[in-house]
Motif scaffolding. Structure first.
Motif, PDB file in Angstrom:
ATOM      1  N   SER A  41       0.633  -1.130   0.105  1.00 46.35           N
ATOM      2  CA  SER A  41      -0.118   0.014  -0.134  1.00 46.35           C
ATOM      3  C   SER A  41       0.743   1.414  -0.153  1.00 46.35           C
ATOM      4  O   SER A  41       1.697   1.290  -0.814  1.00 46.35           O
ATOM      5  N   CYS A  46      -0.857  -3.887  -4.045  1.00 47.91           N
ATOM      6  CA  CYS A  46      -1.847  -2.978  -4.143  1.00 47.91           C
ATOM      7  C   CYS A  46      -1.291  -1.641  -3.761  1.00 47.91           C
ATOM      8  O   CYS A  46      -1.720  -0.650  -2.828  1.00 47.91           O
ATOM      9  N   HIS A  99     -12.097  -4.669   4.367  1.00 48.38           N
ATOM     10  CA  HIS A  99     -11.138  -4.325   3.482  1.00 48.38           C
ATOM     11  C   HIS A  99      -9.811  -5.301   3.288  1.00 48.38           C
ATOM     12  O   HIS A  99      -9.313  -5.393   2.040  1.00 48.38           O
ATOM     13  N   ASP A 135     -10.401 -11.268   1.819  1.00 46.84           N
ATOM     14  CA  ASP A 135     -11.649 -12.010   0.962  1.00 46.84           C
ATOM     15  C   ASP A 135     -12.300 -13.014   1.911  1.00 46.84           C
ATOM     16  O   ASP A 135     -13.628 -13.163   2.183  1.00 46.84           O
ATOM     17  N   TRP A 151      -2.238  -7.411  -7.080  1.00 42.00           N
ATOM     18  CA  TRP A 151      -3.410  -6.766  -6.645  1.00 42.00           C
ATOM     19  C   TRP A 151      -4.486  -8.040  -6.503  1.00 42.00           C
ATOM     20  O   TRP A 151      -4.521  -9.081  -6.942  1.00 42.00           O
ATOM     21  N   ALA A 160     -10.704  -6.518  -4.144  1.00 41.52           N
ATOM     22  CA  ALA A 160     -10.308  -5.663  -3.342  1.00 41.52           C
ATOM     23  C   ALA A 160     -11.323  -4.368  -3.737  1.00 41.52           C
ATOM     24  O   ALA A 160     -11.550  -4.079  -4.946  1.00 41.52           O
ATOM     25  N   GLU A 161     -11.877  -3.677  -2.666  1.00 36.35           N
ATOM     26  CA  GLU A 161     -12.644  -2.677  -3.177  1.00 36.35           C
ATOM     27  C   GLU A 161     -12.429  -1.262  -2.614  1.00 36.35           C
ATOM     28  O   GLU A 161     -12.602  -0.196  -3.207  1.00 36.35           O
ATOM     29  N   SER A 183      -9.085  -0.220  -2.898  1.00 39.08           N
ATOM     30  CA  SER A 183      -8.193   0.110  -3.683  1.00 39.08           C
ATOM     31  C   SER A 183      -8.904  -1.105  -4.994  1.00 39.08           C
ATOM     32  O   SER A 183      -8.113  -1.985  -4.955  1.00 39.08           O
ATOM     33  N   ARG A 226      -8.331  -9.612  -1.309  1.00 38.06           N
ATOM     34  CA  ARG A 226      -8.396  -8.296  -1.372  1.00 38.06           C
ATOM     35  C   ARG A 226      -7.247  -7.609  -1.088  1.00 38.06           C
ATOM     36  O   ARG A 226      -6.303  -7.526  -2.148  1.00 38.06           O
ATOM     37  N   LEU A 227      -6.904  -6.729  -0.096  1.00 36.51           N
ATOM     38  CA  LEU A 227      -5.528  -5.967   0.159  1.00 36.51           C
ATOM     39  C   LEU A 227      -4.474  -6.733   0.629  1.00 36.51           C
ATOM     40  O   LEU A 227      -3.253  -6.245   0.564  1.00 36.51           O
TER      41      LEU A 227
END
Length: 318
Positions: free
Chosen positions: A132, A161, A205, A208, A263, A267-268, A270, A293-294
């Motif tokens: 990140s 991400c 975040h 998953d 990625w 992910a939502e 980002s 996800r992240l």
């Protein structure tokens, strides 16, 4: 008489709030979340904790955790040992996080960019895996972007991400100062960093599969956010002061090694669309992890380790 009663009630309320804040503080010693040798990097009067593993004669590989309310080097717990089989792996806790010193500074992106630059410069042409916001700090270090300093030579670059913005823009000074305040700020941060909140943010975040983080890990995250001065770095994060001014796509494109962007498809915060745009603009390799996800490196560690190895081999032959 009424005024005196109100004043007495207010004082009782303040005292009760202070007692609650004190009762929630973690007074024990925070243990290293990774297996390896513990070390200290002395930087600007602060002790920055790190864990290293692997053969020191192997290539250096720096693992830079993401910036959030409960950030720490423990983010790499699922891949640290396997990466240490091939690399000399070094994972720091950023200043203000984990087992590192947490002075009550007004933390900023510029401070973290300087820290990452100096930490990487102390290693021998390291490869970098960064999550990140720390990916933007590492990209700035590897290109010398905006600092007036020489770029740090890196032998490979993997961003998970990666982003340069993870808080409000422009920054909200009132929010930072509110969270920094000694009584109300403590109480608000205790809510943000409560176990229900940690579980919510992990499920919404980070992962998953919301069952992925164990109760043991949730407890560690809670303890990292309840040591003395834990709120000061997150106060800058949630208020937007840790956003970087870096043009991330341009910086990745300027690297001397081919970057890889990882990625999670689900992910939502980002979304993958941002990952595709970034990879296209930077001419970077994009690796998408399904059912992630992240934190794809936690949810799919074996594939992530293989992705890192492939990326670093490509960097070595570039």
């Amino acid at each position: 008489m009424k005024l005196r009663n109100l004043a007495g009630t207010a004082l009782l309320g303040v005292g009760a709030l202070a007692a609650v804040n004190t009762g929630l503080r973690y007074e024990g010693e925070l243990e290293a979340p990774l297996d390896g040798d513990d070390g200290v990097f002395r930087w600007r009067g602060m002790d920055v904790a790190f864990t290293e593993a692997g053969d020191p004669d192997d290539p250096d590989l720096a693992l830079l955790h993401g910036i959030n309310a409960a950030g720490s080097s423990g983010e790499w717990r699922a891949v640290f040992d396997d990466l240490a089989a091939d690399y000399h792996v070094i994972a720091p806790d950023f200043p203000g996080y984990g087992r590192s010193d947490r002075p009550p500074l007004r933390y900023s992106a510029a401070l973290y960019e300087d820290f990452v630059r100096d930490f990487l410069a102390d290693l021998h042409e390291p490869a970098v895996v960064a999550s990140s916001l720390s990916a933007a700090y590492a990209a700035a270090a590897a290109t010398g972007d905006g600092s007036g300093s020489d770029a740090v030579d890196v032998r490979g670059f993997v961003g998970v991400c990666p982003t340069s913005t993870a808080g409000p823009s422009p920054p909200k000074s009132w929010l930072r100062e509110l969270l920094r305040s000694p009584l109300i700020g403590d109480a608000l941060f205790n809510v943000i960093a409560s176990k229900p909140s940690i579980r919510y943010f992990n499920a919404d975040h980070g992962y998953d599969d919301p069952t992925n983080p164990s109760e043991e890990w949730t407890d560690y995250e809670w303890r990292t956010t309840h040591v003395e001065n834990a709120r000061f770095a997150p106060a800058s994060f949630v208020s937007g002061y840790l956003n970087s001014d870096l043009d991330l796509a341009a910086a990745l494109a300027d690297l001397d090694v081919p970057p890889t962007v990882v990625w999670g498809r689900e992910a939502e915060v980002s979304p993958l669309s941002e990952g595709r745009e970034l990879a296209d603009a930077a001419d970077a390799r994009l690796v998408v992890f399904d059912r992630a996800r992240l934190l794809p490196h936690v949810e799919h560690p074996d594939r992530f380790v293989e992705t890192v190895r492939e990326s670093l081999v490509a960097g070595a032959t570039a």
